[in-house]
Design a protein around this motif. Structure first.
Motif, PDB file in Angstrom:
ATOM      1  N   PRO A 223      35.664  47.837  28.652  1.00 20.17           N
ATOM      2  CA  PRO A 223      34.559  47.826  27.698  1.00 20.17           C
ATOM      3  C   PRO A 223      34.325  46.435  27.113  1.00 20.17           C
ATOM      4  N   ASP A 224      33.177  46.261  26.512  1.00 26.92           N
ATOM      5  CA  ASP A 224      32.867  45.004  25.833  1.00 26.92           C
ATOM      6  C   ASP A 224      33.916  44.718  24.762  1.00 26.92           C
ATOM      7  N   GLY A 225      34.336  43.450  24.671  1.00 23.69           N
ATOM      8  CA  GLY A 225      35.227  43.024  23.602  1.00 23.69           C
ATOM      9  C   GLY A 225      36.631  43.594  23.660  1.00 23.69           C
ATOM     10  N   ALA A 226      37.091  43.995  24.840  1.00 23.26           N
ATOM     11  CA  ALA A 226      38.397  44.648  24.942  1.00 23.26           C
ATOM     12  C   ALA A 226      39.562  43.674  25.022  1.00 23.26           C
ATOM     13  N   ALA A 227      39.326  42.444  25.463  1.00 25.67           N
ATOM     14  CA  ALA A 227      40.413  41.526  25.793  1.00 25.67           C
ATOM     15  C   ALA A 227      40.517  40.377  24.803  1.00 25.67           C
ATOM     16  N   ASP A 228      41.726  39.900  24.616  1.00 26.69           N
ATOM     17  CA  ASP A 228      41.976  38.711  23.803  1.00 26.69           C
ATOM     18  C   ASP A 228      41.937  37.441  24.641  1.00 26.69           C
ATOM     19  N   VAL A 229      42.388  37.545  25.899  1.00 24.51           N
ATOM     20  CA  VAL A 229      42.454  36.391  26.800  1.00 24.51           C
ATOM     21  C   VAL A 229      42.054  36.853  28.194  1.00 24.51           C
ATOM     22  N   VAL A 230      41.246  36.047  28.872  1.00 20.84           N
ATOM     23  CA  VAL A 230      40.971  36.231  30.296  1.00 20.84           C
ATOM     24  C   VAL A 230      41.430  34.970  31.017  1.00 20.84           C
ATOM     25  N   LEU A 231      42.224  35.166  32.054  1.00 19.55           N
ATOM     26  CA  LEU A 231      42.728  34.079  32.887  1.00 19.55           C
ATOM     27  C   LEU A 231      42.180  34.226  34.303  1.00 19.55           C
ATOM     28  N   CYS A 232      41.932  33.104  34.946  1.00 15.27           N
ATOM     29  CA  CYS A 232      41.550  33.114  36.358  1.00 15.27           C
ATOM     30  C   CYS A 232      42.066  31.816  36.976  1.00 15.27           C
ATOM     31  N   ALA A 233      43.191  31.911  37.633  1.00 19.42           N
ATOM     32  CA  ALA A 233      43.862  30.728  38.175  1.00 19.42           C
ATOM     33  C   ALA A 233      43.492  30.527  39.643  1.00 19.42           C
ATOM     34  N   SER A 234      42.829  29.430  39.922  1.00 22.13           N
ATOM     35  CA  SER A 234      42.545  29.006  41.303  1.00 22.13           C
ATOM     36  C   SER A 234      41.735  30.022  42.093  1.00 22.13           C
ATOM     37  N   ALA A 235      40.805  30.727  41.433  1.00 22.11           N
ATOM     38  CA  ALA A 235      40.081  31.764  42.163  1.00 22.11           C
ATOM     39  C   ALA A 235      38.601  31.842  41.839  1.00 22.11           C
ATOM     40  N   LEU A 236      38.106  31.165  40.813  1.00 21.35           N
ATOM     41  CA  LEU A 236      36.690  31.291  40.477  1.00 21.35           C
ATOM     42  C   LEU A 236      35.805  30.908  41.651  1.00 21.35           C
ATOM     43  N   HIS A 237      36.181  29.883  42.392  1.00 21.47           N
ATOM     44  CA  HIS A 237      35.370  29.450  43.524  1.00 21.47           C
ATOM     45  C   HIS A 237      35.356  30.487  44.649  1.00 21.47           C
TER      46      HIS A 237
END
Length: 201
Positions: free
Chosen positions: A102-116
């Protein structure tokens, strides 16, 4: 995405993924670069691979829950085998976009070496699932140092260019409304941009 389907491509790489120290180094630097996060309820690691960023967050942030998501069942299987048995990490085979949160559920979002590998739809989705004051931290390769194989290049999305400089990396975060954007560049020979941004309160 065109070309090689992504789950088989990364399922095939899963058994040797942990052999590359670059993955662990990037994940640890992303987590270390976050502003202090007191007692986070939920950390989401998008395109987790075998879980380097998820486990770094578990150790450094002491969150109540970590959700580690990847489209590759084999990557998730390998990551789950490294997890403490206290139930704080949920390993989920799922796409990076949309996130089943849901909207606003997380405190931190990580994405290591994968956005591309995911494309331009991912950052708006991170902002959606982050609470006001939440943080996103992601890495992307430096264009001059990024030399994918033809099979790997065929799987890359066409809607997100690998940035050439820190200003270009920062624009990815600012374009979707992240504030207080910071960018650092890791050391050669495989440089990456580490990008940090906050959701305005």
């Amino acid at each position: 995405m065109a070309g090689v389907p992504v789950p088989p491509l990364f399922d095939a790489a899963a058994d040797t993924y942990d052999d590359d120290p670059h993955h662990l180094a990037i994940a640890r630097q992303l987590v270390a670069g976050l502003r202090p996060v007191p007692e986070p309820r939920l950390v989401v690691d998008v395109a987790t691979g075998t879980g380097f960023a998820a486990l770094a967050a578990l150790e450094a942030l002491a969150p109540r829950r970590v959700l580690a998501i990847d489209v590759s069942p084999r990557m998730i299987e390998k990551g789950a085998a490294k997890t403490p048995s206290d139930g704080r990490v949920e390993w989920r085979v799922a796409p990076a976009v949309p996130l089943d949160l849901p909207d606003g559920a997380a405190d931190v979002v990580l994405c290591a070496s994968a956005l591309h590998l995911i494309g331009a739809d991912a950052p708006p989705e991170w902002r959606r699932v982050l609470r006001p004051g939440g943080q996103a931290a992601f890495s992307v390769p430096v264009a001059a140092d990024f030399h994918p194989s033809p099979a790997f290049a065929a799987a890359l999305p066409a809607d997100l260019a690998v940035p050439a400089d820190e200003a270009g990396a920062a624009r990815i975060a600012r374009a979707v409304g992240f504030a207080s954007v910071r960018v650092t560049t890791t050391a050669p020979p495989r440089r990456s941009f580490l990008v940090f941004g906050d959701v305005p309160r």
